[in-house]
Design a protein around this motif. Sequence first.
Motif, PDB file in Angstrom:
ATOM      1  N   TYR A 259      -1.318   2.402  -3.301  1.00  0.00           N
ATOM      2  CA  TYR A 259       0.091   2.377  -3.702  1.00  0.00           C
ATOM      3  C   TYR A 259       0.462   3.599  -4.528  1.00  0.00           C
ATOM      4  O   TYR A 259       1.591   4.108  -4.443  1.00  0.00           O
ATOM      5  CB  TYR A 259       0.404   1.072  -4.446  1.00  0.00           C
ATOM      6  CG  TYR A 259       0.234  -0.133  -3.550  1.00  0.00           C
ATOM      7  CD1 TYR A 259       1.161  -0.390  -2.540  1.00  0.00           C
ATOM      8  CD2 TYR A 259      -0.865  -0.976  -3.686  1.00  0.00           C
ATOM      9  CE1 TYR A 259       0.997  -1.475  -1.702  1.00  0.00           C
ATOM     10  CE2 TYR A 259      -1.046  -2.067  -2.840  1.00  0.00           C
ATOM     11  CZ  TYR A 259      -0.104  -2.306  -1.843  1.00  0.00           C
ATOM     12  OH  TYR A 259      -0.268  -3.368  -0.996  1.00  0.00           O
ATOM     13  N   ILE A 260      -0.467   4.074  -5.317  1.00  0.00           N
ATOM     14  CA  ILE A 260      -0.233   5.326  -6.037  1.00  0.00           C
ATOM     15  C   ILE A 260      -0.143   6.482  -5.047  1.00  0.00           C
ATOM     16  O   ILE A 260       0.737   7.354  -5.149  1.00  0.00           O
ATOM     17  CB  ILE A 260      -1.332   5.578  -7.090  1.00  0.00           C
ATOM     18  CG1 ILE A 260      -1.177   4.585  -8.241  1.00  0.00           C
ATOM     19  CG2 ILE A 260      -1.285   7.019  -7.611  1.00  0.00           C
ATOM     20  CD1 ILE A 260      -2.240   4.697  -9.321  1.00  0.00           C
ATOM     21  N   LEU A 261      -1.020   6.478  -4.058  1.00  0.00           N
ATOM     22  CA  LEU A 261      -0.979   7.527  -3.033  1.00  0.00           C
ATOM     23  C   LEU A 261       0.351   7.505  -2.283  1.00  0.00           C
ATOM     24  O   LEU A 261       0.940   8.557  -1.993  1.00  0.00           O
ATOM     25  CB  LEU A 261      -2.136   7.342  -2.049  1.00  0.00           C
ATOM     26  CG  LEU A 261      -3.538   7.586  -2.600  1.00  0.00           C
ATOM     27  CD1 LEU A 261      -4.582   7.190  -1.566  1.00  0.00           C
ATOM     28  CD2 LEU A 261      -3.712   9.044  -3.000  1.00  0.00           C
ATOM     29  N   GLU A 262       0.820   6.290  -1.978  1.00  0.00           N
ATOM     30  CA  GLU A 262       2.092   6.178  -1.252  1.00  0.00           C
ATOM     31  C   GLU A 262       3.231   6.762  -2.065  1.00  0.00           C
ATOM     32  O   GLU A 262       4.080   7.495  -1.534  1.00  0.00           O
ATOM     33  CB  GLU A 262       2.358   4.704  -0.940  1.00  0.00           C
ATOM     34  CG  GLU A 262       3.614   4.452  -0.118  1.00  0.00           C
ATOM     35  CD  GLU A 262       4.867   4.283  -0.988  1.00  0.00           C
ATOM     36  OE1 GLU A 262       5.971   4.540  -0.486  1.00  0.00           O
ATOM     37  OE2 GLU A 262       4.715   3.917  -2.177  1.00  0.00           O
ATOM     38  N   ARG A 263       3.260   6.461  -3.348  1.00  0.00           N
ATOM     39  CA  ARG A 263       4.355   6.963  -4.173  1.00  0.00           C
ATOM     40  C   ARG A 263       4.275   8.472  -4.384  1.00  0.00           C
ATOM     41  O   ARG A 263       5.298   9.160  -4.369  1.00  0.00           O
ATOM     42  CB  ARG A 263       4.378   6.216  -5.509  1.00  0.00           C
ATOM     43  CG  ARG A 263       5.131   4.897  -5.397  1.00  0.00           C
ATOM     44  CD  ARG A 263       4.768   3.915  -6.496  1.00  0.00           C
ATOM     45  NE  ARG A 263       5.545   2.684  -6.329  1.00  0.00           N
ATOM     46  CZ  ARG A 263       5.337   1.771  -5.374  1.00  0.00           C
ATOM     47  NH1 ARG A 263       4.400   1.976  -4.460  1.00  0.00           N
ATOM     48  NH2 ARG A 263       6.068   0.670  -5.307  1.00  0.00           N
ATOM     49  N   VAL A 264       3.082   8.989  -4.571  1.00  0.00           N
ATOM     50  CA  VAL A 264       2.940  10.444  -4.695  1.00  0.00           C
ATOM     51  C   VAL A 264       3.420  11.127  -3.415  1.00  0.00           C
ATOM     52  O   VAL A 264       4.117  12.148  -3.455  1.00  0.00           O
ATOM     53  CB  VAL A 264       1.485  10.836  -5.015  1.00  0.00           C
ATOM     54  CG1 VAL A 264       1.292  12.349  -4.909  1.00  0.00           C
ATOM     55  CG2 VAL A 264       1.099  10.359  -6.405  1.00  0.00           C
ATOM     56  N   GLY A 265       3.085  10.559  -2.290  1.00  0.00           N
ATOM     57  CA  GLY A 265       3.554  11.112  -1.023  1.00  0.00           C
ATOM     58  C   GLY A 265       5.057  11.025  -0.873  1.00  0.00           C
ATOM     59  O   GLY A 265       5.720  11.988  -0.450  1.00  0.00           O
TER      60      GLY A 265
END
Length: 402
Positions: free
Chosen positions: A282-288
């Motif tokens: 979920y952190i990766l999704e938001r950074v993307g």
Amino acid sequence: MSLSNILFATNPGTTRRELFASAAEISADLSKRAAELDRDGRPPVGEIIKLKKAGLLNALHSREVGGGGLDWVDGLRLVRILAQGESSVGQLLGYHFVNSQYIYWALDAARADALGAETVAQNLYWGAAVNPRDPGLVLTRRGNGYVLNGRKTFSTAAHVSDYINANAVLDDKIVGFVIRTNRPGYVANDDWDNFGQRLSDSGSVEFHDFPVYAEDFVGQPTAADASPPVLSTFNTPLIQLVFVNFYLGTAEGALKAAIDYVRSTTRPWVTSGVERAADDPYILERVGEFSASLKAAAALADSAALAVQIELAKGHSVTARERGAAAAEAYAAKVHATNVSLDITSRIFELTGARSTADKYRFDRFWRNVRTHTLHDPVFYKAKEVGDFVLNDKIPEVSLYS
């Protein structure tokens, strides 16, 4: 205080590569000190000195007079880079660019060239006292000249400006002029206490029998509703593009700060199934998501800057229609940058977690900065102007806001 009496070891004709390298270096230093600077909220005297020493104030002036010779697209990118480190410093560079370049659009060539050469040679910072919603200044005749009296509630870079653009009422007409702040009767007050853009030095200024001369005037006094020459109105779409770029730079700085924090401090959520927060899906999704939004907004900002620059380059032959169409591009970028920057600066805490709200980090400064300045002029009016242009082919009405 004026900084014009300080000598600087600048490198005349600094190259594009050097200017961008200096901006990145200053921005990185600002980022390290940003929480402390925000806490103190003092006039940015030291920061402006650094911009002067790096030759950044002269980036848009021609190489013939010792400037950097950059175009507006590059100049606005410099604003974005500095805002990544500290939002107010990016704002101040952008304001200086517009205020110092205004002379080339509003004055005759000989006088503009002389002021430009003086600006570069003495490394002067240009501010302004022209808030149209706060008229406040009155010019009266005295002897062979005039005196200026009154107060402006907001005047960004009040303490650090060497020159300012200003306007006032004279015999029921409006007159614009450019003046040095080192004349007697100029008072910059320490009353900027807003929760954001705390280094923008945007407090009030007062003029007490401040001397003004006919040679300071920009054109002749005109009726308040008179139409100015088209070329002289480019300050508005360009200042809106300054807003666009320091909003985006602030959001880029927020995302970078959040990423650094995630890498060093954030813990993975207990049910994430990963050992590092940097692997949390979920952190990766938001950074993307945030990265994609910023890349799109930056591309739109550059495209709008190019559109305005192309029309500006036509000089006095530019038409109101051409100016209006380019302005609509700038205002579309303003709408998008406002939405993106407010969204990202408020949501970085989704990456960093509860501990990152500690006062020592002051990560809220990114949101406070864009929230404060995005209220400068209501963005929904910009959206309306864009919509009116797209739907009804109506160019934005010219004013100091549009």
